[in-house]
Design a protein around this motif. Structure first.
Motif, PDB file in Angstrom:
ATOM      1  N   GLY A  88       5.006  -7.180 -18.206  1.00  0.00           N
ATOM      2  CA  GLY A  88       5.407  -6.878 -19.571  1.00  0.00           C
ATOM      3  C   GLY A  88       4.915  -5.538 -20.073  1.00  0.00           C
ATOM      4  N   VAL A  89       4.343  -4.715 -19.170  1.00  0.00           N
ATOM      5  CA  VAL A  89       3.885  -3.375 -19.537  1.00  0.00           C
ATOM      6  C   VAL A  89       5.050  -2.401 -19.396  1.00  0.00           C
ATOM      7  N   LEU A  90       5.258  -1.578 -20.407  1.00  0.00           N
ATOM      8  CA  LEU A  90       6.278  -0.533 -20.325  1.00  0.00           C
ATOM      9  C   LEU A  90       5.741   0.579 -19.429  1.00  0.00           C
ATOM     10  N   ALA A  91       6.440   0.905 -18.353  1.00  0.00           N
ATOM     11  CA  ALA A  91       5.981   1.901 -17.378  1.00  0.00           C
ATOM     12  C   ALA A  91       6.706   3.213 -17.601  1.00  0.00           C
ATOM     13  N   GLU A  92       6.014   4.176 -18.203  1.00  0.00           N
ATOM     14  CA  GLU A  92       6.544   5.525 -18.390  1.00  0.00           C
ATOM     15  C   GLU A  92       5.985   6.389 -17.263  1.00  0.00           C
ATOM     16  N   VAL A  93       6.633   6.303 -16.098  1.00  0.00           N
ATOM     17  CA  VAL A  93       6.090   6.965 -14.917  1.00  0.00           C
ATOM     18  C   VAL A  93       6.898   8.202 -14.559  1.00  0.00           C
ATOM     19  N   ILE A  94       6.193   9.187 -14.027  1.00  0.00           N
ATOM     20  CA  ILE A  94       6.808  10.371 -13.446  1.00  0.00           C
ATOM     21  C   ILE A  94       6.783  10.165 -11.942  1.00  0.00           C
ATOM     22  N   ARG A  95       7.927  10.301 -11.300  1.00  0.00           N
ATOM     23  CA  ARG A  95       8.013  10.063  -9.857  1.00  0.00           C
ATOM     24  C   ARG A  95       8.190  11.394  -9.138  1.00  0.00           C
ATOM     25  N   THR A  96       7.436  11.587  -8.069  1.00  0.00           N
ATOM     26  CA  THR A  96       7.465  12.839  -7.326  1.00  0.00           C
ATOM     27  C   THR A  96       7.630  12.581  -5.834  1.00  0.00           C
ATOM     28  N   PRO A  97       8.449  13.388  -5.134  1.00  0.00           N
ATOM     29  CA  PRO A  97       8.550  13.273  -3.681  1.00  0.00           C
ATOM     30  C   PRO A  97       7.461  14.063  -2.962  1.00  0.00           C
ATOM     31  N   LEU A  98       6.651  14.804  -3.712  1.00  0.00           N
ATOM     32  CA  LEU A  98       5.674  15.705  -3.105  1.00  0.00           C
ATOM     33  C   LEU A  98       4.346  15.027  -2.769  1.00  0.00           C
ATOM     34  N   HIS A  99       4.080  13.893  -3.395  1.00  0.00           N
ATOM     35  CA  HIS A  99       2.796  13.221  -3.191  1.00  0.00           C
ATOM     36  C   HIS A  99       3.030  11.711  -3.129  1.00  0.00           C
ATOM     37  N   PRO A 100       2.290  11.015  -2.286  1.00  0.00           N
ATOM     38  CA  PRO A 100       2.452   9.552  -2.217  1.00  0.00           C
ATOM     39  C   PRO A 100       1.754   8.876  -3.382  1.00  0.00           C
ATOM     40  N   THR A 101       2.154   7.655  -3.655  1.00  0.00           N
ATOM     41  CA  THR A 101       1.438   6.840  -4.636  1.00  0.00           C
ATOM     42  C   THR A 101       0.005   6.646  -4.155  1.00  0.00           C
ATOM     43  N   GLY A 102      -0.937   6.698  -5.089  1.00  0.00           N
ATOM     44  CA  GLY A 102      -2.347   6.651  -4.734  1.00  0.00           C
ATOM     45  C   GLY A 102      -2.759   5.359  -4.046  1.00  0.00           C
ATOM     46  N   VAL A 103      -3.792   5.475  -3.206  1.00  0.00           N
ATOM     47  CA  VAL A 103      -4.373   4.334  -2.503  1.00  0.00           C
ATOM     48  C   VAL A 103      -5.884   4.389  -2.668  1.00  0.00           C
ATOM     49  N   ILE A 104      -6.485   3.247  -2.951  1.00  0.00           N
ATOM     50  CA  ILE A 104      -7.934   3.146  -3.128  1.00  0.00           C
ATOM     51  C   ILE A 104      -8.465   2.092  -2.160  1.00  0.00           C
ATOM     52  N   LEU A 105      -9.438   2.465  -1.344  1.00  0.00           N
ATOM     53  CA  LEU A 105     -10.097   1.514  -0.451  1.00  0.00           C
ATOM     54  C   LEU A 105     -11.335   0.981  -1.155  1.00  0.00           C
ATOM     55  N   ALA A 106     -11.392  -0.323  -1.339  1.00  0.00           N
ATOM     56  CA  ALA A 106     -12.547  -0.978  -1.941  1.00  0.00           C
ATOM     57  C   ALA A 106     -13.272  -1.763  -0.863  1.00  0.00           C
ATOM     58  N   LEU A 107     -14.451  -1.291  -0.468  1.00  0.00           N
ATOM     59  CA  LEU A 107     -15.286  -1.996   0.506  1.00  0.00           C
ATOM     60  C   LEU A 107     -16.244  -2.898  -0.264  1.00  0.00           C
ATOM     61  N   ILE A 108     -16.124  -4.185  -0.053  1.00  0.00           N
ATOM     62  CA  ILE A 108     -16.851  -5.181  -0.829  1.00  0.00           C
ATOM     63  C   ILE A 108     -17.937  -5.793   0.046  1.00  0.00           C
ATOM     64  N   ASP A 109     -19.185  -5.737  -0.419  1.00  0.00           N
ATOM     65  CA  ASP A 109     -20.276  -6.282   0.390  1.00  0.00           C
ATOM     66  C   ASP A 109     -20.412  -7.786   0.164  1.00  0.00           C
ATOM     67  N   GLN A 110     -21.382  -8.381   0.826  1.00  0.00           N
ATOM     68  CA  GLN A 110     -21.528  -9.830   0.772  1.00  0.00           C
ATOM     69  C   GLN A 110     -21.935 -10.330  -0.619  1.00  0.00           C
ATOM     70  N   ARG A 111     -22.491  -9.441  -1.433  1.00  0.00           N
ATOM     71  CA  ARG A 111     -22.864  -9.824  -2.798  1.00  0.00           C
ATOM     72  C   ARG A 111     -21.686  -9.721  -3.757  1.00  0.00           C
TER      73      ARG A 111
END
Length: 331
Positions: A88-111
């Motif tokens: 239900g969020v209105l997405a006002e996005v700018i789309r570009t062929p020059l860069h990929p959509t961002g990726v975040i690696l979350a390394l989660i420890d045992q805690r």
């Protein structure tokens, strides 16, 4: 659809969250990672990005929300946008062929604590001239994350968005994003950037508050923040120690944390911020907003990912709090 039925009129100006929409790769190894070794664990791909997460959680509480940011033109960008729209969020996005959509690696420890490796995707490339001016001029509140300030671009775009919001009479909030990025950028540099943002609400966690202030305790850091930003409501998030609030009309108040077991801390601060803003912007009661936000944040850390699906357990948990009357804004 939101799980909380808001009483807001349909003409309410939306909360607009400007910044990052990305994919989270969540990895929680069963044992320690060793150089050259292999192990098992839990891995998931889920939609993320601090600004996008906050918009989703505000909308889940019933507040009209819009996201502004930049994504790639590929399949993952389309899925990320669809994920917002499904919420239900209105997405006002700018789309570009020059860069990929961002990726975040979350390394989660045992805690359950996580360390993040943020890829510099399309969300880092937003330019001032790409901003949807009419959307920002029509906002009731604009939220920024410091991920949009650590580099230029997108710093000039974020500051331009804040300026437009200020001109239109909207209120502003800021999340400082990352204590490590503050340290890498340099404390004085970071403070000079945020000095250009006349924010009304500030959402640091304890590590970020200490990195900004140079103080060693949360209480001293809060006092420093109040001294430097006297017009702002400071909402200091302290994980299992709850939260501290203080502002021009809000005496220092401690909010207790929930008693949830930590599984994955990813996105808990974003959920806290989105829920806090949704309730506070509607009712003007920061203490109750923080109590609700603390319960949602605890529920999030007891699950995997930044946007776990709302379940009956969360609805039942929040029902007593949401049913309590709050003073209306301006009362």
């Amino acid at each position: 659809m939101p799980f909380n039925q808001s009483s807001l009129p349909p003409t309410t100006k939306p909360l607009v969250s400007v910044g990052d929409l990305a994919w989270d790769v969540l990895a929680k190894p069963d044992t320690s990672l060793l150089p050259g070794g292999d192990t098992t664990g839990r891995m998931e791909l889920s939609p993320g990005g601090s600004a996008a997460n906050l918009a989703v959680w505000a909308r889940r509480l019933g507040y009209p929300s819009t996201f502004v940011g930049k994504i790639g033109t590929g399949h993952f960008g389309a899925l990320a946008q669809a994920g917002l729209e499904d919420e239900g969020v209105l997405a006002e996005v700018i789309r570009t062929p020059l860069h990929p959509t961002g990726v975040i690696l979350a390394l989660i420890d045992q805690r359950g604590q996580r360390a993040m490796l943020t890829g510099q995707g399309a969300d880092w490339e937003l330019l001032p001239e790409e901003l949807p001016r009419e959307v920002l001029l029509g906002a009731g509140h604009v939220h920024l994350t410091a991920w949009s300030l650590f580099r230029d671009p997108p710093r000039r775009a974020a500051l331009a968005a804040a300026k437009l919001a200020e001109e239109a009479g909207a209120t502003l909030s800021l999340d400082p994003g990352s204590f490590q990025m503050i340290q890498q950028a340099g404390r004085e540099n970071f403070l000079s950037w945020i000095s250009e943002v006349p924010f009304d609400i500030f959402f640091p966690n304890a590590d970020e508050a200490r990195a900004m202030s140079g103080e060693s305790t949360s209480e001293a850091a809060l006092a420093w923040l109040r001294g430097h930003y006297p017009k702002a409501l400071i909402v200091l998030k302290m994980d299992e120690d709850g939260a501290l609030l203080e502002g021009p009309q809000t005496p220092r108040t401690h909010i207790q944390a929930s008693q949830d077991t930590l599984v994955d801390a990813t996105g808990a601060g974003d959920a806290f911020g989105g829920v806090f803003l949704a309730h506070y912007l509607e009712h003007g009661d920061p203490v109750k907003a923080a109590k609700i936000a603390a319960q949602v944040g605890g529920w999030v850390v007891s699950r995997f990912g930044a946007r776990p699906p709302v379940d009956e357990a969360l609805k039942l948990r929040l029902a007593p709090l949401l049913s309590q009357p709050s003073p209306e804004v301006g009362a």
